[in-house]
Write a protein that holds these residues in place. Structure first.
Motif, PDB file in Angstrom:
ATOM      1  N   PRO A 176     -24.001  62.667 -17.461  1.00  0.00           N
ATOM      2  CA  PRO A 176     -24.777  61.674 -18.205  1.00  0.00           C
ATOM      3  C   PRO A 176     -23.908  61.000 -19.267  1.00  0.00           C
ATOM      4  N   VAL A 177     -24.221  59.756 -19.554  1.00  0.00           N
ATOM      5  CA  VAL A 177     -23.462  59.002 -20.547  1.00  0.00           C
ATOM      6  C   VAL A 177     -23.770  59.565 -21.935  1.00  0.00           C
ATOM      7  N   LEU A 178     -22.706  59.809 -22.690  1.00  0.00           N
ATOM      8  CA  LEU A 178     -22.835  60.340 -24.044  1.00  0.00           C
ATOM      9  C   LEU A 178     -23.062  59.202 -25.035  1.00  0.00           C
ATOM     10  N   GLU A 179     -24.165  59.262 -25.744  1.00  0.00           N
ATOM     11  CA  GLU A 179     -24.422  58.368 -26.875  1.00  0.00           C
ATOM     12  C   GLU A 179     -24.477  59.273 -28.094  1.00  0.00           C
ATOM     13  N   LEU A 180     -23.431  59.205 -28.925  1.00  0.00           N
ATOM     14  CA  LEU A 180     -23.330  60.121 -30.062  1.00  0.00           C
ATOM     15  C   LEU A 180     -24.540  60.052 -30.979  1.00  0.00           C
ATOM     16  N   ARG A 181     -25.078  58.853 -31.198  1.00  0.00           N
ATOM     17  CA  ARG A 181     -26.236  58.721 -32.091  1.00  0.00           C
ATOM     18  C   ARG A 181     -27.462  59.441 -31.534  1.00  0.00           C
ATOM     19  N   ASP A 182     -27.547  59.582 -30.221  1.00  0.00           N
ATOM     20  CA  ASP A 182     -28.669  60.306 -29.634  1.00  0.00           C
ATOM     21  C   ASP A 182     -28.412  61.813 -29.632  1.00  0.00           C
ATOM     22  N   TYR A 183     -27.207  62.207 -29.194  1.00  0.00           N
ATOM     23  CA  TYR A 183     -26.938  63.640 -29.100  1.00  0.00           C
ATOM     24  C   TYR A 183     -26.839  64.285 -30.479  1.00  0.00           C
ATOM     25  N   PHE A 184     -26.053  63.693 -31.357  1.00  0.00           N
ATOM     26  CA  PHE A 184     -25.916  64.241 -32.717  1.00  0.00           C
ATOM     27  C   PHE A 184     -26.998  63.657 -33.610  1.00  0.00           C
ATOM     28  N   ASN A 185     -28.235  64.015 -33.304  1.00  0.00           N
ATOM     29  CA  ASN A 185     -29.395  63.589 -34.069  1.00  0.00           C
ATOM     30  C   ASN A 185     -30.368  64.761 -34.077  1.00  0.00           C
ATOM     31  N   GLY A 186     -30.718  65.258 -35.258  1.00  0.00           N
ATOM     32  CA  GLY A 186     -31.549  66.450 -35.353  1.00  0.00           C
ATOM     33  C   GLY A 186     -30.683  67.666 -35.637  1.00  0.00           C
ATOM     34  N   THR A 187     -31.130  68.830 -35.159  1.00  0.00           N
ATOM     35  CA  THR A 187     -30.421  70.083 -35.418  1.00  0.00           C
ATOM     36  C   THR A 187     -29.761  70.580 -34.133  1.00  0.00           C
ATOM     37  N   LEU A 188     -28.511  71.002 -34.262  1.00  0.00           N
ATOM     38  CA  LEU A 188     -27.756  71.575 -33.150  1.00  0.00           C
ATOM     39  C   LEU A 188     -27.167  72.906 -33.585  1.00  0.00           C
ATOM     40  N   ASP A 189     -26.987  73.789 -32.613  1.00  0.00           N
ATOM     41  CA  ASP A 189     -26.279  75.041 -32.832  1.00  0.00           C
ATOM     42  C   ASP A 189     -24.986  74.971 -32.029  1.00  0.00           C
ATOM     43  N   ALA A 190     -23.907  75.520 -32.582  1.00  0.00           N
ATOM     44  CA  ALA A 190     -22.633  75.557 -31.869  1.00  0.00           C
ATOM     45  C   ALA A 190     -22.058  76.962 -31.970  1.00  0.00           C
ATOM     46  N   TYR A 191     -21.358  77.349 -30.908  1.00  0.00           N
ATOM     47  CA  TYR A 191     -20.739  78.668 -30.820  1.00  0.00           C
ATOM     48  C   TYR A 191     -19.291  78.450 -30.405  1.00  0.00           C
ATOM     49  N   GLY A 192     -18.347  79.031 -31.168  1.00  0.00           N
ATOM     50  CA  GLY A 192     -16.967  78.732 -30.864  1.00  0.00           C
ATOM     51  C   GLY A 192     -15.998  79.860 -31.113  1.00  0.00           C
ATOM     52  N   ILE A 193     -14.782  79.614 -30.626  1.00  0.00           N
ATOM     53  CA  ILE A 193     -13.665  80.519 -30.847  1.00  0.00           C
ATOM     54  C   ILE A 193     -12.432  79.705 -31.216  1.00  0.00           C
ATOM     55  N   PHE A 194     -11.554  80.330 -31.968  1.00  0.00           N
ATOM     56  CA  PHE A 194     -10.229  79.785 -32.224  1.00  0.00           C
ATOM     57  C   PHE A 194      -9.240  80.710 -31.540  1.00  0.00           C
ATOM     58  N   THR A 195      -8.383  80.153 -30.685  1.00  0.00           N
ATOM     59  CA  THR A 195      -7.338  80.940 -30.034  1.00  0.00           C
ATOM     60  C   THR A 195      -5.984  80.476 -30.547  1.00  0.00           C
ATOM     61  N   ASP A 196      -5.062  81.426 -30.709  1.00  0.00           N
ATOM     62  CA  ASP A 196      -3.705  81.053 -31.123  1.00  0.00           C
ATOM     63  C   ASP A 196      -2.949  80.492 -29.920  1.00  0.00           C
ATOM     64  N   ARG A 197      -1.701  80.133 -30.108  1.00  0.00           N
ATOM     65  CA  ARG A 197      -0.946  79.474 -29.033  1.00  0.00           C
ATOM     66  C   ARG A 197      -0.718  80.375 -27.823  1.00  0.00           C
ATOM     67  N   SER A 198      -0.876  81.694 -27.984  1.00  0.00           N
ATOM     68  CA  SER A 198      -0.734  82.606 -26.839  1.00  0.00           C
ATOM     69  C   SER A 198      -2.045  82.753 -26.079  1.00  0.00           C
ATOM     70  N   GLY A 199      -3.151  82.221 -26.630  1.00  0.00           N
ATOM     71  CA  GLY A 199      -4.462  82.323 -25.996  1.00  0.00           C
ATOM     72  C   GLY A 199      -5.317  83.451 -26.535  1.00  0.00           C
ATOM     73  N   LYS A 200      -4.798  84.201 -27.497  1.00  0.00           N
ATOM     74  CA  LYS A 200      -5.558  85.309 -28.085  1.00  0.00           C
ATOM     75  C   LYS A 200      -6.645  84.768 -29.015  1.00  0.00           C
TER      76      LYS A 200
ATOM     77  N   GLN B 209     -13.183  57.633 -29.697  1.00  0.00           N
ATOM     78  CA  GLN B 209     -13.564  56.693 -28.641  1.00  0.00           C
ATOM     79  C   GLN B 209     -14.431  57.428 -27.634  1.00  0.00           C
ATOM     80  N   GLN B 210     -15.564  56.813 -27.277  1.00  0.00           N
ATOM     81  CA  GLN B 210     -16.489  57.363 -26.297  1.00  0.00           C
ATOM     82  C   GLN B 210     -16.378  56.552 -25.022  1.00  0.00           C
ATOM     83  N   SER B 211     -16.474  57.239 -23.866  1.00  0.00           N
ATOM     84  CA  SER B 211     -16.521  56.570 -22.571  1.00  0.00           C
ATOM     85  C   SER B 211     -17.182  57.519 -21.574  1.00  0.00           C
ATOM     86  N   GLY B 212     -18.204  57.051 -20.873  1.00  0.00           N
ATOM     87  CA  GLY B 212     -18.923  57.908 -19.929  1.00  0.00           C
ATOM     88  C   GLY B 212     -19.515  59.105 -20.641  1.00  0.00           C
TER      89      GLY B 212
END
Length: 182
Positions: free
Chosen positions: A38-62, A122-125
């Protein structure tokens, strides 16, 4: 005659290797995703409340650090505010407030207190590419780290994000996130 044939094959081999090397060095462009849905429209997706889950890996992938983010996002026309509340696996917290501006042709700029200068995007698709320099606290000091941030909308609720971190052109690690829209 055999010597010339060997020379021609050698040139062909070198040309193939060189072409493969150049292809490996190329980087994706956001326009590569123009036909993806689906086409990403930032104003639609980043509107309201979102939860994000993430990791930081070093250059070795750890995996060095895990984190969650609660984002509260609002827009007024072409001006957006993304208020991010980070909670890290080591017990620390952080807050970043992005102020985004939407421009013509899917282009965005953004600022936050810990961003050096302006972020450019820049957004595209279904994709969004975002580059910026972050003043990152590390071991009691602050270093400027360049981010090449890619986001891919999977459906109306889920977006994946992968960001490469560099300093002086050298890879430091990657941040990988999944966003889930409430």
């Amino acid at each position: 005659m055999k010597q010339r044939s060997f020379f021609d094959r050698s040139r062909l081999f070198v040309a193939v290797i060189f072409t493969a090397f150049l292809g490996a060095c190329s980087t994706p462009q956001v326009q590569d995703y123009a036909k993806e849905t689906p086409v990403l429209e930032l104003r639609d997706y980043f509107n309201g409340t979102l939860d994000a889950y993430g990791i930081f890996t070093d250059r070795s992938g750890k995996v060095v650090k895990r984190f969650t983010v609660v984002m509260t996002c609002t827009w007024n026309g072409d001006a957006g505010v993304l208020d991010e509340a980070f909670s890290y696996s080591d017990g620390t917290t952080q807050r970043r407030i992005w102020r985004l501006t939407r421009h013509a042709n899917g282009r965005y700029t953004g600022r936050a207190d810990d961003v050096v200068g302006s972020a450019e995007g820049q957004q595209s698709g279904n994709a969004f590419n975002w580059t910026y320099t972050l003043a990152l606290p590390v071991d009691g000091r602050v270093i400027d780290v360049q981010f090449d941030d890619w986001m891919y909308l999977l459906n109306d609720k889920v977006m994946l994000n992968k960001a490469a971190m560099r300093k002086w052109g050298f890879a430091l690690g990657e941040v990988t996130l999944s966003f889930i829209k409430r």
